[in-house]
Write a protein that holds these residues in place. Structure first.
Motif, PDB file in Angstrom:
ATOM      1  N   THR A  68       0.819  -1.213   0.000  1.00 44.13           N
ATOM      2  CA  THR A  68       0.000   0.000   0.000  1.00 44.13           C
ATOM      3  C   THR A  68       0.852   1.261   0.000  1.00 44.13           C
ATOM      4  N   ALA A  69       1.918   1.249   0.773  1.00 41.60           N
ATOM      5  CA  ALA A  69       2.724   2.461   0.926  1.00 41.60           C
ATOM      6  C   ALA A  69       3.560   2.762  -0.312  1.00 41.60           C
ATOM      7  N   TYR A  80      -6.292   5.259   7.710  1.00 39.45           N
ATOM      8  CA  TYR A  80      -4.939   5.605   7.268  1.00 39.45           C
ATOM      9  C   TYR A  80      -4.809   5.427   5.752  1.00 39.45           C
ATOM     10  N   VAL A  81      -5.310   4.299   5.249  1.00 40.72           N
ATOM     11  CA  VAL A  81      -5.196   4.027   3.810  1.00 40.72           C
ATOM     12  C   VAL A  81      -6.032   5.018   3.012  1.00 40.72           C
ATOM     13  N   TYR A  97      -4.238   8.262   2.795  1.00 36.85           N
ATOM     14  CA  TYR A  97      -3.060   8.104   1.927  1.00 36.85           C
ATOM     15  C   TYR A  97      -3.468   8.103   0.455  1.00 36.85           C
ATOM     16  N   TRP A 109      -2.486  11.003  -2.548  1.00 37.70           N
ATOM     17  CA  TRP A 109      -1.870  10.770  -3.854  1.00 37.70           C
ATOM     18  C   TRP A 109      -2.841  11.072  -4.991  1.00 37.70           C
ATOM     19  N   PRO A 166       5.504  10.462   2.874  1.00 40.09           N
ATOM     20  CA  PRO A 166       4.234   9.774   3.133  1.00 40.09           C
ATOM     21  C   PRO A 166       4.294   8.250   3.056  1.00 40.09           C
ATOM     22  N   PRO A 167       5.035   7.641   2.111  1.00 34.01           N
ATOM     23  CA  PRO A 167       5.086   6.170   2.118  1.00 34.01           C
ATOM     24  C   PRO A 167       5.639   5.605   3.423  1.00 34.01           C
ATOM     25  N   LEU A 211       2.967   6.063   6.268  1.00 34.87           N
ATOM     26  CA  LEU A 211       1.890   5.071   6.270  1.00 34.87           C
ATOM     27  C   LEU A 211       2.402   3.719   6.764  1.00 34.87           C
TER      28      LEU A 211
END
Length: 418
Positions: free
Chosen positions: A136-137, A214-215, A218, A222, A356-357, A360
């Motif tokens: 995900t990250a 959180y996801v 994120y 993006w 950010p990656p 997360l």
């Protein structure tokens, strides 16, 4: 009604786009695969723990039945301690690949035992594990970039851009809606496997809720970033390279640079240094006057200063005293190592605000209790358990109590907590 009509129109347009279906299938599949790998690894670790619990119990019973003194009973008996994976560890394995999560400790000097570890898979140490947090990250932003970089430039090339903006009214809201729908579809494909996996393994609802939040944030970040870049009046290739550059900076360059900077700013000894220092202290004790060792021990445990020594070339009280003194000598270095790791982790958290990656991934690892804080918490539990063992054996040793096999049933048991 115009908003509803625009939403319905864009949903129909998105559904007809085969490219989007292709990437949604890829995302759904990779999300499920990453979670499947995580669940399999958690099951393997839990099975290993259950097997070790049984073996540890059998081995300790067999060894204790042979002993005739408290000193030998303490020496030959091992005691399993472990950090079981949490109910969300399948999504973010974190440091469980590099930090020890199980030990078999004895009444000997502890520091060397804590920093002994199994040989880890070198490929995991180099590139990390493909788990949900990593996917995900680091992978999702690239897929969002592919889906959104030519949001407008593609329409320019097709000759529909001006016509679209003339017919939709508020052009800005139109492009945000189109980008948002693609981002939302991607979010659903990421989260559905996570929620299903969470229900299968029994993850707490609050943990899943925070993970989804959180996801979502994120993916929204993006999506907005890609949408903003797509508004740039440049060719698609320029926009694509610009977004990839942003990803490389935030996912690779900034985290790597921050880690190098933090490692130089916060120096700390290694676990092997602590192990060697403690072992040297223990080995040197054999050649030191017994009084020197006992006096150092009494500084930490003054309640046993009045014990009656045994007049012989060897006594268990002295042996365990210099084991304890070995830990005392290694204690300043061990504390420096512990505090240094915590300081590095604290600085890395602040640095992750610019990447950010990494932010997360760290957030998901925190939810899963697979971060550094959880690792150090486990080390503290091992130390507390070792202190309980000393609390059981020291009175019997230093009060010269008669050995009684039946009292071994009262040996402290390791307590499992999260």
């Amino acid at each position: 009604m115009s908003i509803v009509n625009s939403l319905v129109r864009e949903i129909k347009f998105t559904v007809r786009d085969r490219t989007i279906w292709f990437w949604m299938a890829i995302v759904f599949g990779l999300s499920a695969i990453s979670l499947g790998f995580g669940i399999a690894e958690v099951e393997r670790q839990n099975a290993s723990i259950q097997r070790l619990i049984k073996i540890d119990q059998q081995d300790r019973v067999a060894q204790l039945e042979k002993q005739k003194s408290w000193g030998s009973a303490a020496y030959y008996s091992f005691h399993l301690s472990y950090d079981a994976p949490s109910d969300f560890a399948f999504a973010a394995m974190g440091l469980r690949d590099s930090q020890p999560w199980k030990h078999r400790v004895r009444m000997l000097a502890l520091e060397g035992q804590i920093y002994e570890r199994d040989v880890a898979n070198p490929s995991f140490a180099l590139i990390g594990r493909f788990d949900f947090a990593f996917f995900t990250a680091f992978i999702i932003p690239l897929i969002l970039i592919i889906l959104l970089y030519d949001l407008r430039s593609g329409e320019r090339i097709a000759g529909r851009y001006k016509l679209l903006e003339a017919t939709v009214g508020q052009a800005r809201n139109f492009w945000l809606l189109r980008a948002g729908l693609r981002g939302a579809a991607l979010f659903v494909c990421i989260i559905v496997p996570l929620v299903v996996a969470g229900f299968i393994v029994g993850t707490q609802a609050s943990t899943l809720l925070f993970a989804c939040l959180y996801v979502f944030v994120y993916v929204a970040f993006w999506t907005l970033l890609c949408s903003a870049f797509s508004a740039w009046n440049k060719t698609g290739s320029v926009i694509l390279m610009s977004l990839v550059t942003v990803w490389v900076c935030t996912a690779v360059i900034l985290p790597a640079g921050a880690r190098l900077t933090i490692d130089k700013a916060v120096e700390l000894p290694s676990g092997s240094d602590i192990l060697m220092l403690q072992r040297e202290a223990v080995n040197d004790a054999w050649d030191l006057p017994r009084e020197a060792t006992m006096n150092a021990f009494f500084e930490q445990y003054p309640e046993w200063r009045d014990y009656k020594p045994v007049e012989s070339s060897f006594e268990w009280q002295w042996y365990y005293a210099f084991q304890q003194v070995g830990d005392q000598q290694a204690d300043p270095v061990s504390n420096a190592y512990r505090n240094g790791r915590l300081r590095r982790d604290q600085l890395a958290t602040w640095a992750a605000l610019l990447a950010p990656p990494s932010l997360l991934e760290r957030s998901l690892q925190s939810l899963a209790h697979t971060d550094l804080q959880a690792s150090i918490h486990y080390e503290d539990r091992v130390r507390a358990y070792h202190a309980e063992l000393k609390g059981f054996y020291y009175p019997k040793l230093f009060q010269n109590q008669v050995f009684d096999q039946s009292q071994l049933r009262d040996l402290p048991q390791y307590k499992v907590t999260q």
